[in-house]
Design a protein around this motif. Structure first.
Motif, PDB file in Angstrom:
ATOM      1  N   THR A   2       0.826  -1.209   0.000  1.00  0.00           N
ATOM      2  CA  THR A   2       0.000   0.000   0.000  1.00  0.00           C
ATOM      3  C   THR A   2       0.856   1.254   0.000  1.00  0.00           C
ATOM      4  OG1 THR A   2      -1.697  -1.169   1.231  1.00  0.00           O
ATOM      5  CG2 THR A   2      -1.832   1.223   1.198  1.00  0.00           C
ATOM      6  N   SER A   3       1.935   1.228   0.808  1.00  0.00           N
ATOM      7  CA  SER A   3       2.825   2.392   0.878  1.00  0.00           C
ATOM      8  C   SER A   3       3.536   2.611  -0.450  1.00  0.00           C
ATOM      9  CB  SER A   3       3.850   2.202   2.004  1.00  0.00           C
ATOM     10  OG  SER A   3       4.761   3.261   2.011  1.00  0.00           O
ATOM     11  N   GLN A   4       4.010   1.489  -1.059  1.00  0.00           N
ATOM     12  CA  GLN A   4       4.704   1.610  -2.332  1.00  0.00           C
ATOM     13  C   GLN A   4       3.756   2.094  -3.430  1.00  0.00           C
ATOM     14  OE1 GLN A   4       6.446  -2.202  -3.081  1.00  0.00           O
ATOM     15  NE2 GLN A   4       8.139  -1.894  -1.632  1.00  0.00           N
ATOM     16  N   GLY A   5       2.504   1.594  -3.413  1.00  0.00           N
ATOM     17  CA  GLY A   5       1.540   2.036  -4.407  1.00  0.00           C
ATOM     18  C   GLY A   5       1.207   3.500  -4.265  1.00  0.00           C
ATOM     19  N   HIS A  10       2.076   9.140  -6.387  1.00  0.00           N
ATOM     20  CA  HIS A  10       2.481  10.525  -6.197  1.00  0.00           C
ATOM     21  C   HIS A  10       3.625  10.919  -7.115  1.00  0.00           C
ATOM     22  CE1 HIS A  10      -0.254  11.457  -2.994  1.00  0.00           C
ATOM     23  NE2 HIS A  10       0.155  10.458  -2.256  1.00  0.00           N
ATOM     24  N   ARG A  11       4.379   9.900  -7.611  1.00  0.00           N
ATOM     25  CA  ARG A  11       5.452  10.209  -8.555  1.00  0.00           C
ATOM     26  C   ARG A  11       4.904  10.527  -9.936  1.00  0.00           C
ATOM     27  NH1 ARG A  11       8.062   5.362  -6.553  1.00  0.00           N
ATOM     28  NH2 ARG A  11       9.513   5.870  -4.870  1.00  0.00           N
ATOM     29  N   ILE A  12       3.697  10.007 -10.250  1.00  0.00           N
ATOM     30  CA  ILE A  12       3.118  10.196 -11.569  1.00  0.00           C
ATOM     31  C   ILE A  12       2.391  11.536 -11.604  1.00  0.00           C
ATOM     32  CG2 ILE A  12       1.487   9.283 -13.249  1.00  0.00           C
ATOM     33  CD1 ILE A  12       1.991   6.510 -12.035  1.00  0.00           C
ATOM     34  N   MET A  13       2.702  12.332 -12.608  1.00  0.00           N
ATOM     35  CA  MET A  13       2.049  13.633 -12.740  1.00  0.00           C
ATOM     36  C   MET A  13       0.605  13.434 -13.195  1.00  0.00           C
ATOM     37  SD  MET A  13       3.162  16.920 -15.078  1.00  0.00           S
ATOM     38  CE  MET A  13       4.617  17.254 -14.084  1.00  0.00           C
ATOM     39  N   PRO A  14      -0.370  13.972 -12.455  1.00  0.00           N
ATOM     40  CA  PRO A  14      -1.772  13.840 -12.872  1.00  0.00           C
ATOM     41  C   PRO A  14      -2.033  14.605 -14.163  1.00  0.00           C
ATOM     42  CG  PRO A  14      -1.587  15.344 -11.015  1.00  0.00           C
ATOM     43  CD  PRO A  14      -0.226  14.726 -11.202  1.00  0.00           C
ATOM     44  N   ARG A 271       2.919  17.021  -3.546  1.00  0.00           N
ATOM     45  CA  ARG A 271       4.102  16.169  -3.474  1.00  0.00           C
ATOM     46  C   ARG A 271       4.909  16.473  -2.223  1.00  0.00           C
ATOM     47  NH1 ARG A 271       7.998  15.542  -8.228  1.00  0.00           N
ATOM     48  NH2 ARG A 271       8.536  13.792  -6.899  1.00  0.00           N
ATOM     49  N   SER A 272       4.997  17.750  -1.860  1.00  0.00           N
ATOM     50  CA  SER A 272       5.748  18.138  -0.683  1.00  0.00           C
ATOM     51  C   SER A 272       5.110  17.584   0.578  1.00  0.00           C
ATOM     52  CB  SER A 272       5.833  19.661  -0.596  1.00  0.00           C
ATOM     53  OG  SER A 272       6.524  20.066   0.562  1.00  0.00           O
TER      54      SER A 272
END
Length: 277
Positions: A2-5, A10-14, A271-272
């Motif tokens: 769950t944490s990795q997902g 959050h790394r992927i730009m919406p 992201r921050s």
């Protein structure tokens, strides 16, 4: 899992942030390439006033000039003033804030007192006073907007810096005998970049809207040149005859740039706030 997902999402730009980046990139590219993509010289009268799109991409303005060419050249002036004022105001405000946070004592208290006084003045009124009393030349416009930005940058940068300056690695740098420039540039600044980047975007949005507002009031960029706010002002009479494009097109350019910057800032902030470690 769950944490990795969550981290990967959050790394992927919406899509909204991606569209914002593309819009900003398109506007910046149009400003940089204005002499090459403009279909006519911006001052050339090529037809009747407020002619409908057809012979030209967006029609003509109040004097029969190519509206598209005026808008892309207006983008150069708008971004030149907004970016220059924001960079100057941000650099001065951040340096002032970092020095005040590091030195503390009477200098920090005086900074807080002075910033509160400067923030008590309505910014639009202060800008109108500065431009009216001095001049509305390009350097003066940039300087006036930068001066208005400084106290707002100081307030945010000082708060961010005070959270970092009390950390252990800064204390270690002081114990090593490092000088003030090293501490601020090598220890404090790298750990303040993300919130300061978001604040820079907000200040840039503010500068864009501010110079557009001044020009709309007739105190910004002067004819025959025009930024986006000036284009809206000089074409207002088009609405009386039902020609919306000369007013709508530059107004949409202002809105698209401001909204795109805000969407991008929101993504940076998200992201921050979700960063781990």
């Amino acid at each position: 899992m769950t944490s990795q997902g969550s981290m990967s999402r959050h790394r992927i730009m919406p899509l909204s942030a991606l569209l914002a980046v593309l819009t900003i990139a398109l506007i910046v590219a149009a400003a940089l390439l204005a002499p090459w993509i403009a279909t006519n010289p911006p001052q050339a009268m090529i037809g009747d006033a407020f002619a409908a799109p057809g012979g030209t991409l967006l029609g003509t303005d109040v004097l029969g000039r190519d509206l598209f060419s005026r808008i892309v050249h207006g983008a150069r002036l708008t971004l030149l003033i907004a970016v220059s004022a924001t960079v100057i105001g941000f650099a001065v405000g951040t340096l002032w804030a970092f020095v005040a946070a590091e030195l503390d004592g009477w200098f920090n208290e005086a900074t807080e007192w002075l910033v509160n006084i400067l923030l008590s003045f309505p910014p639009l009124m202060l800008g109108l006073l500065l431009v009216s009393a001095l001049s509305n030349s390009l350097p003066m416009l940039i300087g006036a907007i930068a001066a208005i930005q400084v106290p707002r940058v100081v307030r945010v940068a000082r708060a961010v810096a005070q959270n970092v300056i009390g950390l252990q690695f800064v204390e270690v740098a002081r114990a090593r005998g490092e000088r003030l420039p090293y501490i601020l540039l090598r220890e404090v600044l790298p750990n303040c970049l993300r919130p300061l980047a978001a604040e820079f975007g907000l200040r840039l949005t503010y500068s864009t809207l501010f110079i557009s507002g001044l020009s709309f009031l007739g105190l910004g960029v002067q004819p025959p040149d025009a930024d986006w706010g000036g284009l809206v002002r000089e074409n207002m009479s088009a609405m009386q005859i039902g020609a919306w494009m000369p007013v709508l097109a530059p107004a949409m350019a202002i809105g698209a740039f401001a909204v795109s910057l805000n969407v991008l800032i929101d993504w940076i902030d998200s992201r921050s706030s979700t960063r781990i470690g």
